[in-house]
Design a protein around this motif. Structure first.
Motif, PDB file in Angstrom:
ATOM      1  N   UNK A  41       8.309   4.357  -6.010  1.00  0.00           N
ATOM      2  CA  UNK A  41       8.143   5.610  -5.288  1.00  0.00           C
ATOM      3  C   UNK A  41       8.417   5.447  -3.794  1.00  0.00           C
ATOM      4  N   UNK A  42       8.822   6.538  -3.117  1.00  0.00           N
ATOM      5  CA  UNK A  42       9.137   6.455  -1.681  1.00  0.00           C
ATOM      6  C   UNK A  42       7.979   5.960  -0.814  1.00  0.00           C
ATOM      7  N   UNK A  43       6.729   6.111  -1.294  1.00  0.00           N
ATOM      8  CA  UNK A  43       5.587   5.623  -0.520  1.00  0.00           C
ATOM      9  C   UNK A  43       5.271   4.156  -0.834  1.00  0.00           C
ATOM     10  N   UNK A  44       6.188   3.465  -1.521  1.00  0.00           N
ATOM     11  CA  UNK A  44       6.090   2.042  -1.863  1.00  0.00           C
ATOM     12  C   UNK A  44       5.111   1.756  -3.007  1.00  0.00           C
ATOM     13  N   UNK A  45       4.535   2.797  -3.612  1.00  0.00           N
ATOM     14  CA  UNK A  45       3.726   2.554  -4.805  1.00  0.00           C
ATOM     15  C   UNK A  45       4.646   2.350  -6.007  1.00  0.00           C
ATOM     16  N   UNK A  46       4.096   1.704  -7.035  1.00  0.00           N
ATOM     17  CA  UNK A  46       4.871   1.386  -8.230  1.00  0.00           C
ATOM     18  C   UNK A  46       4.080   1.832  -9.453  1.00  0.00           C
ATOM     19  N   UNK A  47       4.727   2.528 -10.368  1.00  0.00           N
ATOM     20  CA  UNK A  47       4.109   2.963 -11.618  1.00  0.00           C
ATOM     21  C   UNK A  47       4.724   2.181 -12.777  1.00  0.00           C
ATOM     22  N   UNK A  48       3.878   1.605 -13.602  1.00  0.00           N
ATOM     23  CA  UNK A  48       4.329   0.834 -14.755  1.00  0.00           C
ATOM     24  C   UNK A  48       3.953   1.588 -16.019  1.00  0.00           C
ATOM     25  N   UNK A  49       4.952   2.010 -16.776  1.00  0.00           N
ATOM     26  CA  UNK A  49       4.723   2.790 -17.989  1.00  0.00           C
ATOM     27  C   UNK A  49       5.235   2.006 -19.195  1.00  0.00           C
ATOM     28  N   UNK A  50       4.333   1.498 -20.043  1.00  0.00           N
ATOM     29  CA  UNK A  50       4.787   0.814 -21.268  1.00  0.00           C
ATOM     30  C   UNK A  50       5.626   1.755 -22.128  1.00  0.00           C
ATOM     31  N   UNK A  51       6.688   1.217 -22.702  1.00  0.00           N
ATOM     32  CA  UNK A  51       7.584   2.018 -23.538  1.00  0.00           C
ATOM     33  C   UNK A  51       7.154   1.878 -25.003  1.00  0.00           C
ATOM     34  N   UNK A  52       6.808   2.983 -25.655  1.00  0.00           N
ATOM     35  CA  UNK A  52       6.408   2.898 -27.067  1.00  0.00           C
ATOM     36  C   UNK A  52       7.622   2.634 -27.954  1.00  0.00           C
ATOM     37  N   UNK A  53       7.599   1.516 -28.645  1.00  0.00           N
ATOM     38  CA  UNK A  53       8.723   1.127 -29.507  1.00  0.00           C
ATOM     39  C   UNK A  53       8.194   0.708 -30.870  1.00  0.00           C
ATOM     40  N   UNK A  54       8.936   1.036 -31.890  1.00  0.00           N
ATOM     41  CA  UNK A  54       8.578   0.551 -33.224  1.00  0.00           C
ATOM     42  C   UNK A  54       8.822  -0.950 -33.293  1.00  0.00           C
ATOM     43  N   UNK A  55       7.913  -1.712 -33.915  1.00  0.00           N
ATOM     44  CA  UNK A  55       8.114  -3.168 -34.034  1.00  0.00           C
ATOM     45  C   UNK A  55       9.441  -3.523 -34.686  1.00  0.00           C
ATOM     46  N   UNK A  56       9.891  -2.702 -35.638  1.00  0.00           N
ATOM     47  CA  UNK A  56      11.152  -2.983 -36.321  1.00  0.00           C
ATOM     48  C   UNK A  56      12.334  -2.919 -35.355  1.00  0.00           C
ATOM     49  N   UNK A  57      12.265  -1.969 -34.424  1.00  0.00           N
ATOM     50  CA  UNK A  57      13.350  -1.853 -33.449  1.00  0.00           C
ATOM     51  C   UNK A  57      13.383  -3.081 -32.546  1.00  0.00           C
ATOM     52  N   UNK A  58      12.222  -3.503 -32.061  1.00  0.00           N
ATOM     53  CA  UNK A  58      12.174  -4.669 -31.181  1.00  0.00           C
ATOM     54  C   UNK A  58      12.621  -5.930 -31.913  1.00  0.00           C
ATOM     55  N   UNK A  59      12.243  -6.050 -33.179  1.00  0.00           N
ATOM     56  CA  UNK A  59      12.686  -7.214 -33.963  1.00  0.00           C
ATOM     57  C   UNK A  59      14.209  -7.245 -34.060  1.00  0.00           C
ATOM     58  N   UNK A  60      14.815  -6.081 -34.317  1.00  0.00           N
ATOM     59  CA  UNK A  60      16.271  -6.015 -34.415  1.00  0.00           C
ATOM     60  C   UNK A  60      16.933  -6.258 -33.065  1.00  0.00           C
ATOM     61  N   UNK A  61      16.324  -5.734 -32.002  1.00  0.00           N
ATOM     62  CA  UNK A  61      16.880  -5.945 -30.663  1.00  0.00           C
ATOM     63  C   UNK A  61      16.913  -7.438 -30.336  1.00  0.00           C
TER      64      UNK A  61
END
Length: 328
Positions: free
Chosen positions: A161-181
């Motif tokens: 963000x322009x005020x130098x703050x940072x937002x961390x948002x976990x990405x919801x992913x199916x385990x099967x997709x991550x395994x294939x990736x």
């Protein structure tokens, strides 16, 4: 003795928009993952009234100001520790290869020193203080994504963000997709190490003229986040990676080289869907995404370079060992 284990990271899209030259004007964003290659930091008591720091060389200093290892020195100052300590660092992957090793070191060092003091810290604090050390104190012309990726681990959409703050948002992913990736990705070593600070300094100085391209690169991070949600779509993921490759190359700044371009084109001809040069560019690891049945052809096409495995680290920086505490 305290031992911490901190992941390196792979950034898939949005790199460059975590630099203040961009995010001070409008929010930046990256899509990144902690990976299963790590920085290890140990902290233990020392009999002598000195501080010993062991890395690619060994220092024995009789005061914090005399420590030449900049991150160790500033982390000791920040945590209020100093003499009577043995500190060692060991990394799975060499520095200068595009996987965020210096930030993993800063996060892991802080985590180890706080644990030695008996203090529990949060990933957000570790990342914020690592940024303070690297950017504010040491004046490195780097962005803010690596510290947060190392501290949090997992798959994250990180917004700057322009005020130098940072937002961390976990990405919801199916385990099967991550395994294939994981099965689709090759990490190929170009056998070139580079000074990322030089490339990032050029990029920061030239960002004003490249805002439209950087904006597109930031937006690709959002596209990747959406692609990974739901059922996940590997074909779209590969397409977006390739689009990001073309955009990042168009920035110039020494991000790619003729040799790396040849590797990438050869990989594409052999069946790669997309890819990217990790980190600031100029060398390091080339990430290639392709169906597993095309991996052998890709290895052959680029001359069978050294490679490392790709696995997602879902946990971030952590303390993995605590021995009985004693002091001299």
């Amino acid at each position: 003795m305290i031992i911490t284990q901190t992941p390196y990271r792979v950034s898939f899209a949005g790199g460059g928009t975590d630099l203040p030259a961009f995010y001070q004007h409008e929010p930046g964003a990256v899509l990144s993952m902690g990976v299963g290659h790590h920085m290890y930091v140990t902290v233990s008591p020392r009999f002598d009234k000195t501080t010993r720091v062991a890395y690619t060389r060994v220092e024995i200093a009789d005061g914090i100001d005399r420590i030449e290892h900049t991150i160790a020195r500033e982390a000791l100052r920040m945590t209020g520790l100093g003499e009577h300590l043995e500190i060692t660092t060991v990394g799975d992957v060499p520095a200068g290869t595009g996987m965020g090793s210096s930030s993993s070191l800063a996060v892991g060092m802080l985590n180890a020193l706080y644990a030695y003091k008996g203090q529990v810290t949060s990933p957000g604090l570790l990342a914020e203080q690592a940024c303070q050390i690297e950017i504010d104190i040491l004046g490195k012309p780097i962005g803010r994504q690596d510290q947060y990726a190392a501290a949090y681990g997992g798959v994250n959409y990180i917004r700057f963000n322009p005020d130098h703050t940072v937002d961390v948002e976990p990405v919801p992913c199916r385990p099967e997709f991550l395994d294939q990736l994981e099965k689709h990705i090759l990490l190929l070593y170009t056998d070139q190490q580079r000074d990322a600070d030089v490339i990032l300094k050029k990029q920061s100085e030239g960002s004003a003229d490249k805002m439209s391209v950087l904006r597109q690169m930031r937006d690709l991070a959002g596209e990747l986040r959406n692609t990974m949600g739901g059922k996940g779509d590997l074909d779209d993921f590969g397409r977006i990676l390739h689009e990001g490759w073309e955009l990042k190359r168009s920035l110039g700044f020494g991000i790619s080289t003729a040799g790396v371009d040849e590797w990438y084109q050869a990989a594409r001809r052999a069946g790669a869907m997309g890819g990217k040069l990790l980190g600031a560019g100029g060398g390091g690891f080339l990430l290639v995404m392709a169906p597993p049945e095309r991996h052998e052809a890709i290895r052959e096409a680029v001359g069978r370079p050294r490679e490392i495995s790709f696995r997602i680290d879902r946990r971030g920086s952590r303390v993995i060992f605590i021995s009985d505490r004693y002091t001299f």
